[in-house]
Motif scaffolding. Sequence first.
Motif, PDB file in Angstrom:
ATOM      1  N   PRO A 175     -64.583 -64.998 -10.590  1.00  0.00           N
ATOM      2  CA  PRO A 175     -64.676 -63.800  -9.748  1.00  0.00           C
ATOM      3  C   PRO A 175     -66.017 -63.106  -9.949  1.00  0.00           C
ATOM      4  CG  PRO A 175     -62.617 -63.857 -10.994  1.00  0.00           C
ATOM      5  CD  PRO A 175     -63.519 -64.896 -11.589  1.00  0.00           C
ATOM      6  N   PRO A 176     -66.370 -62.155  -9.079  1.00  0.00           N
ATOM      7  CA  PRO A 176     -67.604 -61.395  -9.257  1.00  0.00           C
ATOM      8  C   PRO A 176     -67.653 -60.724 -10.630  1.00  0.00           C
ATOM      9  CG  PRO A 176     -66.673 -60.981  -7.098  1.00  0.00           C
ATOM     10  CD  PRO A 176     -65.649 -61.776  -7.855  1.00  0.00           C
ATOM     11  N   ALA A 177     -68.851 -60.498 -11.129  1.00  0.00           N
ATOM     12  CA  ALA A 177     -69.020 -59.928 -12.470  1.00  0.00           C
ATOM     13  C   ALA A 177     -68.383 -58.552 -12.583  1.00  0.00           C
ATOM     14  CB  ALA A 177     -70.509 -59.851 -12.804  1.00  0.00           C
ATOM     15  N   ASP A 178     -68.298 -57.818 -11.467  1.00  0.00           N
ATOM     16  CA  ASP A 178     -67.730 -56.471 -11.525  1.00  0.00           C
ATOM     17  C   ASP A 178     -66.229 -56.469 -11.258  1.00  0.00           C
ATOM     18  OD1 ASP A 178     -67.940 -57.164  -8.850  1.00  0.00           O
ATOM     19  OD2 ASP A 178     -68.378 -55.119  -8.188  1.00  0.00           O
ATOM     20  N   ALA A 179     -65.601 -57.642 -11.090  1.00  0.00           N
ATOM     21  CA  ALA A 179     -64.168 -57.709 -10.820  1.00  0.00           C
ATOM     22  C   ALA A 179     -63.375 -57.552 -12.108  1.00  0.00           C
ATOM     23  CB  ALA A 179     -63.822 -59.043 -10.150  1.00  0.00           C
ATOM     24  N   ALA A 180     -62.102 -57.174 -11.965  1.00  0.00           N
ATOM     25  CA  ALA A 180     -61.180 -57.073 -13.095  1.00  0.00           C
ATOM     26  C   ALA A 180     -59.838 -57.629 -12.643  1.00  0.00           C
ATOM     27  CB  ALA A 180     -61.037 -55.626 -13.557  1.00  0.00           C
ATOM     28  N   ALA A 181     -59.309 -58.576 -13.396  1.00  0.00           N
ATOM     29  CA  ALA A 181     -58.087 -59.272 -12.973  1.00  0.00           C
ATOM     30  C   ALA A 181     -56.877 -58.766 -13.738  1.00  0.00           C
ATOM     31  CB  ALA A 181     -58.253 -60.777 -13.171  1.00  0.00           C
ATOM     32  N   ASP A 182     -56.496 -57.509 -13.497  1.00  0.00           N
ATOM     33  CA  ASP A 182     -55.251 -56.993 -14.063  1.00  0.00           C
ATOM     34  C   ASP A 182     -54.047 -57.491 -13.276  1.00  0.00           C
ATOM     35  OD1 ASP A 182     -56.753 -55.565 -15.895  1.00  0.00           O
ATOM     36  OD2 ASP A 182     -56.761 -53.743 -14.686  1.00  0.00           O
ATOM     37  N   THR A 183     -54.218 -57.637 -11.961  1.00  0.00           N
ATOM     38  CA  THR A 183     -53.133 -58.032 -11.070  1.00  0.00           C
ATOM     39  C   THR A 183     -53.640 -59.057 -10.066  1.00  0.00           C
ATOM     40  OG1 THR A 183     -52.036 -55.882 -11.244  1.00  0.00           O
ATOM     41  CG2 THR A 183     -51.515 -57.192  -9.317  1.00  0.00           C
ATOM     42  N   LEU A 184     -52.817 -60.078  -9.799  1.00  0.00           N
ATOM     43  CA  LEU A 184     -53.113 -61.054  -8.768  1.00  0.00           C
ATOM     44  C   LEU A 184     -52.049 -60.968  -7.679  1.00  0.00           C
ATOM     45  CD1 LEU A 184     -53.885 -64.294 -10.856  1.00  0.00           C
ATOM     46  CD2 LEU A 184     -55.437 -62.404 -10.302  1.00  0.00           C
ATOM     47  N   ALA A 185     -52.454 -61.163  -6.436  1.00  0.00           N
ATOM     48  CA  ALA A 185     -51.515 -61.228  -5.316  1.00  0.00           C
ATOM     49  C   ALA A 185     -52.116 -62.143  -4.269  1.00  0.00           C
ATOM     50  CB  ALA A 185     -51.252 -59.833  -4.741  1.00  0.00           C
ATOM     51  N   GLY A 186     -51.278 -62.715  -3.410  1.00  0.00           N
ATOM     52  CA  GLY A 186     -51.800 -63.587  -2.370  1.00  0.00           C
ATOM     53  C   GLY A 186     -50.733 -64.467  -1.778  1.00  0.00           C
ATOM     54  N   THR A 187     -51.122 -65.291  -0.802  1.00  0.00           N
ATOM     55  CA  THR A 187     -50.154 -66.101  -0.071  1.00  0.00           C
ATOM     56  C   THR A 187     -50.498 -67.585  -0.021  1.00  0.00           C
ATOM     57  OG1 THR A 187     -51.278 -65.798   2.060  1.00  0.00           O
ATOM     58  CG2 THR A 187     -49.643 -64.132   1.426  1.00  0.00           C
ATOM     59  N   ALA A 188     -51.762 -67.962  -0.301  1.00  0.00           N
ATOM     60  CA  ALA A 188     -52.163 -69.352  -0.128  1.00  0.00           C
ATOM     61  C   ALA A 188     -53.345 -69.665  -1.039  1.00  0.00           C
ATOM     62  CB  ALA A 188     -52.529 -69.610   1.339  1.00  0.00           C
ATOM     63  N   ASP A 189     -53.719 -70.958  -1.078  1.00  0.00           N
ATOM     64  CA  ASP A 189     -54.849 -71.370  -1.915  1.00  0.00           C
ATOM     65  C   ASP A 189     -56.141 -70.681  -1.504  1.00  0.00           C
ATOM     66  OD1 ASP A 189     -53.250 -73.068  -3.391  1.00  0.00           O
ATOM     67  OD2 ASP A 189     -53.710 -74.831  -2.171  1.00  0.00           O
ATOM     68  N   ASP A 190     -56.235 -70.269  -0.239  1.00  0.00           N
ATOM     69  CA  ASP A 190     -57.432 -69.583   0.249  1.00  0.00           C
ATOM     70  C   ASP A 190     -57.157 -68.113   0.537  1.00  0.00           C
ATOM     71  OD1 ASP A 190     -55.808 -69.927   2.430  1.00  0.00           O
ATOM     72  OD2 ASP A 190     -57.375 -70.723   3.757  1.00  0.00           O
ATOM     73  N   ASP A 191     -56.205 -67.549  -0.178  1.00  0.00           N
ATOM     74  CA  ASP A 191     -55.858 -66.126   0.028  1.00  0.00           C
ATOM     75  C   ASP A 191     -55.402 -65.527  -1.292  1.00  0.00           C
ATOM     76  OD1 ASP A 191     -55.243 -63.669   1.219  1.00  0.00           O
ATOM     77  OD2 ASP A 191     -53.199 -64.311   1.707  1.00  0.00           O
TER      78      ASP A 191
ATOM     79  N   GLY B  78     -48.371 -74.278  -4.582  1.00  0.00           N
ATOM     80  CA  GLY B  78     -49.657 -73.840  -5.093  1.00  0.00           C
ATOM     81  C   GLY B  78     -49.476 -72.810  -6.195  1.00  0.00           C
ATOM     82  N   LEU B  79     -50.436 -72.743  -7.129  1.00  0.00           N
ATOM     83  CA  LEU B  79     -50.344 -71.800  -8.250  1.00  0.00           C
ATOM     84  C   LEU B  79     -51.713 -71.246  -8.605  1.00  0.00           C
ATOM     85  CD1 LEU B  79     -47.998 -73.385 -10.982  1.00  0.00           C
ATOM     86  CD2 LEU B  79     -47.587 -71.295  -9.674  1.00  0.00           C
ATOM     87  N   PHE B  80     -51.776 -69.937  -8.792  1.00  0.00           N
ATOM     88  CA  PHE B  80     -52.873 -69.288  -9.478  1.00  0.00           C
ATOM     89  C   PHE B  80     -52.328 -68.792 -10.817  1.00  0.00           C
ATOM     90  CE2 PHE B  80     -54.274 -68.710  -5.027  1.00  0.00           C
ATOM     91  CZ  PHE B  80     -55.567 -69.183  -5.126  1.00  0.00           C
ATOM     92  N   ALA B  81     -53.209 -68.499 -11.744  1.00  0.00           N
ATOM     93  CA  ALA B  81     -52.770 -67.994 -13.046  1.00  0.00           C
ATOM     94  C   ALA B  81     -53.796 -67.029 -13.607  1.00  0.00           C
ATOM     95  CB  ALA B  81     -52.540 -69.143 -14.033  1.00  0.00           C
ATOM     96  N   ARG B  82     -53.314 -66.210 -14.501  1.00  0.00           N
ATOM     97  CA  ARG B  82     -54.146 -65.264 -15.238  1.00  0.00           C
ATOM     98  C   ARG B  82     -53.884 -65.499 -16.720  1.00  0.00           C
ATOM     99  NH1 ARG B  82     -53.475 -60.420 -17.964  1.00  0.00           N
ATOM    100  NH2 ARG B  82     -55.011 -58.780 -17.610  1.00  0.00           N
TER     101      ARG B  82
END
Length: 375
Positions: free
Chosen positions: A104-120, A70-74
Motif C-alpha cells: 500500500p502507499p507509504a501513508d496508508a494504515a491497514a487497521d481494517t480491510l473491506a472489499g468484494t473482489a480481487d480488484d476491489d 479469493g482471500l486478502f489478509a492482514r
Amino acid sequence: MTKSTSLWGTWSTRSTSLWRRTATVLAAATAAGVGVGLVASPASAATSWETLTVPITTQKVSVLPVGTQGLFARSEGICFDASECTPTVRVWQRSGTAWKQLTPPADAAADTLAGTADDDLWVIGSRWSADVDFRIHHYDGSTWSANLNPEPKSLEINDAEAAGRNSVWGAGSVRGEDPDGSTTWHPAVGHWDGGSWKTTRFTDVEGTFDAVDVRNENDVWAVGSRGTQPLAMHYDGTGWREVPLTGTAGSMGTLREVFGNGPNDVWVNSGAKTSHWDGTSWTRHDFSADSQAVVSFSSYNGQVLAGVNTPTSQYPKLIRWAGTAWQADTSLTPGVRVNQLATGGDGSLYAVSSRGDGVLFSYTSYLSRLAAPTS
C-alpha cells in the motif's frame, strides 16, 4: 456481503474483552463440561475443516474473503509495549495456494480491510503521529488510490464492510469541540457511493461506533457506546434510528460486535454478554462464563456461530446457536482460541485461530476453511 478484518480489542483494534472469572466458577464449568447458556454438543459437525496456510504463522492474522474463494489478509507483529516497539502490519493476497505481500502507499494504515473482489480492496486506518491522520485507500488490483477520506483529521473509521463495489459502509466517530474548547467524539457513519465518501454524524450523542454489519443497502447496523452504555443504530434505506437495548438485564457496556443473519435475526455482544434482536425486542443470551469473550460472529448453512477467545483449551473456542442456547462445536481443532470467523461468497466458512501469547509461550496462527454446503 463481505466482512472487514479488524482484529481483536486488547491485542489490537477491536472486539475482545479478555477473560476474568473466579477459580470456583472456572472449576465448576470445567467439571460440568457446560455452563449457563451453553449446552453440551452431541457430536462434532459432520463436515471437516480444511487447513490453509497463513502469511506469517508467528503473527496475529485476520482474513477478508472476496468473491467465491479469493482471500486478502492482514498480519500484525506482537507488541505489548508501544514505547518499546511498533508492530509491523502487512497486507497480503492469496494467489492459488500461496500468499503475496501487497505494498500500500507509504501513508496508508491497514487497521481494517473491506472489499468484494480481487480488484476491489479498501485499506483503512490511522497514522499515529502528533496529529492523528485517518486514511482510506482503495486498491483496484494494480493501482492504489490517494487518501480518499474527506475529513482525515476528524473522521475515524473503526470497522467497515462492503455491500458492493460501489457501496462501502464504515462506522466510527467524528471529532467535535465543546464550547469550552475541549474535544468530544460523536458516532458517525461513512458511506462510499462509488464516487466519494459521505459522512453521517450523530452530534446529539457523545460516543463512538465500534462495528458495522451490512446485509444490503436497506439493512445496516452500527453499534458501539454512548459513554459507558451500549449504543445500537439501524439504517433502513431512508434514515438511521436508535434501537435501545431495553429489557436486557445487566449492563452490557460497549458493543464490540454486530452480526445480522436476517432482518429479524441480529446479534450484538460485549465480551461474554450477548443480546439478540428478533425484529421487535432484545433478549439476552450470554455465554457460559466471563472467561469467554466472543470476538466474531458468522454463519454457516444458515446457522449462527461465534468464535470465542478463551484462556485455555478447557473452554470451547467455537460455539453455535442451537435455537435456545449456545452449543459447543468441537469440529475445529487448531489453536486454543478463535480470533475471527468470516463467511465467503460461496457460503464457505473461514476461521482464524491461535495459541500462545508471543511472550511466555510462542504465538502460532492457524487458518481453516469449512467448504460451502452442498445442499
